[in-house]
Structure formats: C-alpha cells, structure tokens
Design an enzyme around this catalytic site. Structure first.
Site, PDB file in Angstrom:
ATOM      1  N   THR A  16       0.348   0.513   4.244  1.00 13.45           N
ATOM      2  CA  THR A  16      -0.142   0.597   2.637  1.00 13.45           C
ATOM      3  C   THR A  16       1.295   1.300   2.194  1.00 13.45           C
ATOM      4  OG1 THR A  16      -0.454   3.057   3.164  1.00 13.45           O
ATOM      5  CG2 THR A  16      -2.637   1.328   3.200  1.00 13.45           C
ATOM      6  N   ASP A  17       1.216   1.318   0.872  1.00 15.85           N
ATOM      7  CA  ASP A  17       2.299   1.665   0.017  1.00 15.85           C
ATOM      8  C   ASP A  17       2.422   3.053  -0.744  1.00 15.85           C
ATOM      9  OD1 ASP A  17       1.685   1.130  -2.920  1.00 15.85           O
ATOM     10  OD2 ASP A  17       3.062  -0.592  -2.324  1.00 15.85           O
ATOM     11  N   GLN A  18       2.571   3.571  -1.687  1.00 16.91           N
ATOM     12  CA  GLN A  18       2.764   4.808  -1.936  1.00 16.91           C
ATOM     13  C   GLN A  18       1.730   5.275  -3.546  1.00 16.91           C
ATOM     14  OE1 GLN A  18       6.104   6.597  -3.665  1.00 16.91           O
ATOM     15  NE2 GLN A  18       6.355   5.822  -5.473  1.00 16.91           N
TER      16      GLN A  18
END
Lengths: 141, 141, 141, 141
Positions: A16-18
């Site tokens: 995942t990313d932000q």
C-alpha cells in the site's frame, strides 16, 4: 485463447501507499506471480526453464489499466492467459479482481522476448512449444 | 571509528504505506544506498568489487531502531560508518535523520560476511584492506 | 510462549537481486505477512483493528539474522509467535525455513508500540488483550 | 509539448533481480520520481497539493517499452514531459537513458485522473492550471 489460470494473492501492507490503496507498480509483480503459476499449470517450472535450459523471458513491454483500487488485506484473483505466442515472443494477459465480490481491479498485459543465457533473443526450444501453445511443425509431431 | 560518509535520498511515494509514513523495511534499502556511497567515498566501487574481483558482502544480520517516521518527499540524510571490520566480517552503522531539521529518524546496523564468487565466506583480498580500514600486516606495508 | 502460527509464501522474482538470492529487506515484508496471519489465527483482523478501532502497531525496532539464502520460487514457511507483550508493546518472533527440506533461513523479531489514530502510543483496548495473550485484570474477567 | 524536466537516479541493489538487471516494475517507481520532480520544476509540490488542497493524481493507465536493461549502480536519466492535459486528466511521458553514454533504456507513459480528497474524479482547481500547462479560460486571465 480460451485457456487461463487463476491465482490468488493477498495484499500486503508493504504494497500500500499513503493514498491508502495499493501502489500501482505492484500490480506488475502480481502479474509475474500469475505468469509463473500459469506456466506451472502447464507443466513448466519457470525456475527450471531458466536454470536448466537457459531460457529467459525478457520483458519487452508492459501495460496496465486500473479500474478500482486494491486495498490492504484484500484477496486478489489474477486470471492469466496467453494472448499471442510464437517461438520468438509471448504476450500474457491478466485480469485482476477481488475474490470477495469479483470487482474488476485492473487489466494488463506483458510482452516477453524469449532469450538465451546471454539474454539475447533466441528461439524458444521446441520442447517448450506445446506447453506455451505453439503448434509444432509437421515434422516434429 | 571516526570516519563517516553522508548521503541524502528523497522519500519516494512508493516507499510510503497506508499509515502515511515510510514502510519500515525500506530503511534497509536506504542503508544499502549509504553503504555503497561510503565505499565510493573510500575509492571502492561496490559494483566493480563484485564483477571484477568476485567479492560479495553477504548480509549476516541487520537491525534498525525507529525513533520518528520519515514522510513522503522528505529528504533523509544517511550517515554511514564502519563499526567493526576484519578480513572476514564488516559491520556498518547508520544514523538517519531529516535534512530539513536534523530530526533523528532511525539508527541501524548491518553485518556482512565477505564472500567469494561462490557466495561462501572468503577472506577479503588485501588490496581492499586499507580502504575498509583494516590494518595491513607488517610484511605488506 | 508456546503458541505459534505458520504461514507459507512463495518467493517472487521481484524479491530476488542480482546475487541470485532474495534481497535481505524482503524478509521483513514476509514477517509482516506472518504477523498478520498470526493475528488472524487469533481472531484479530489487523485491517479491522486499524480501520474500526484505530489501533496501529507502529514498528519500534526490528532484527534479522540470516543463515541461508532463500531462492526464487522457494516456498518459505514463516513461524510466528509472540515473545513479549503488554498493553503498551508487543514483540513478535519469526523463524523462516524452506518448506521443501525445512532448512533454516533466518530468525528475526519485530517490536511494536500500540498506537492510536494519531499514531502516538496508546494502551491497547482491553477487548484485544486476550487475543494478544495479555492476562486480563481480575475485575474484567 | 516542448517542455521537459530531467532527473537522475542511481540504480539500487534492491532494484535488481536475479537476471542481473533492474526488475521491470521498478521503472514505474522511477517515472514517479520524474513526475514529482517535473511538478517541482513548475513550482508544484506534489506533497502540498495532496495535503493542502486534497488534489490526488490517481493512476488510470501505465505503459512501458524496454529497449535495454538498466544495471546496478548505473545513473539513469529520466526525461519527463506532459503529453496531454486537461482539467480532468493528465498524461506524462518519460524517456529513460543511461547518463554515462545516453543509451536509451525505456520509454513510458502514465495517465492520471485528477481526484479530490475522496479519491473520486474532481476537476483540477484553477490555481494549478497554469503550472500544468492548461490554458486558463478567458475570464480568469
């Protein structure tokens, strides 16, 4: 082609990313997982093909269209098939969707050039033709 | 040891996770960047050491303590030094902090075994001793 | 503690590096997979814990000792257990080995601070105590 | 369009795979680096755009054609430009080559939908039009 193989992966936190969803480049890693499992389902160990026969599938071009974001801990189904193949080149296609509700996530394809131990283009050895779905020449049958 | 080298990297979007900060495993990739630049500052190309002299620094143990999260687009300074070294083993230490306000982010270390082309332990060739800070035997000086 | 959970992952091509083995930082991603499955086996969805109860396990320190390299396409077993836990901190331990021949690959641990939605330390809500193996205070039983 | 921005990254060990070259998915991470630096060169902080104005560039489609492999420790130049843009969608194009000898490595593009804080499509706020190269409506000039 009408043959496909289905694999399931579960989204890792690291993927995942932000933005709270899976980072787009990771879909290509999942496609690779799908590709390897596709080969395994046809009786081809990609690992052995590399180490025993020095056959490498060098990536020539890739594409992915995203329709919905994959999220952490989702189970994602990767449906892999071969869209085009000849003794020089193979193109895999992928459809990614959630396992839970079959929501389409992305479609993509990856084109590969068969290469030898020197990583230069080399015709795929005939022993692999059938498994990749390449018709054998009359003389070989 | 009193010698260190400083490198700066900028946090990539891909390195963040859905907690909105950098995913912890990525710090080890940054330490690797610091380590390679440390070597370069001593006149050692890690790439050449591998390809020309078949010297590999195989990772034996790693550790990282996190004190504050790194965030997307932050510039992060990696201060790298050698904590211990002999012709068999080297341990690098790292201090990571933000460039903007020198906020400590993490401290870590990585221990490596010098290996040969077969990836088995092998004494570091003497030509590299000085650059790694290993005292040369009297006869070699 | 005597309770552990076992998960199996298969090494992806993307996880290897040019040394021909798995890049060391990836073991921490696998530990995360093990940790999440450990929680799931205790009836805890890490995803729900984050999104419903705003409980975050912020990484404080990590360590890994490598004994043998994992290779592409290997199936790797991750045996996860809780080594220490209290309502403030939890430390997970991991033993990684090959599925095929039970060869030890690495041992590691990760220490986490329970945090709230603001990512600052916050006592773990009592509803999770039992599942993490924290004895409930007499009054709560 | 005639405007482009150039950024240089150095290939990390973690970015290679056992074929001895950079794993193909990593090019998309480099494109992201190029994209962010392109924005910075136009006076746009992508970080601030996200955190202050809740403008997100959600990835809709990506493509990459590989012509030669990038190798460990290579310096890679990323030349980024905007190929298409309107207040709904932007498509960036990238040319990657080695710094040392200007050898073309890959060309690619990424298409993004401007989204709001809910990650749903939302017209780009006019304050960003000029910097993205979108002609302002007559009334706004």
């Amino acid at each position: 082609m009408d043959s496909y193989q289905e694999t399931v992966i579960r989204v890792r936190y690291a993927e995942t990313d932000q933005m709270g969803v899976v980072y787009h480049a990771n879909y290509f890693i999942w496609m690779e997982v799908g590709r390897v499992e596709y080969c395994r389902s046809k009786g081809i160990s990609y690992r052995d093909m590399e180490s025993n026969d020095q056959v490498f599938l060098v990536v020539g071009e890739v594409n992915c269209r995203y329709s919905a974001p994959a999220r952490y801990d989702d189970e994602v189904q990767i449906r892999t098939s071969i869209a085009e193949v000849n003794p020089r080149v193979v193109r895999f296609e992928y459809q990614l969707s959630t396992v839970k509700d079959a929501k389409p996530l992305a479609t993509g394809w990856t084109k590969h050039v068969f290469c030898g131990g020197d990583k230069r283009p080399a015709k795929l050895p005939e022993k692999y033709w059938e498994m990749f779905g390449i018709p054998l020449p009359a003389a070989s049958r």
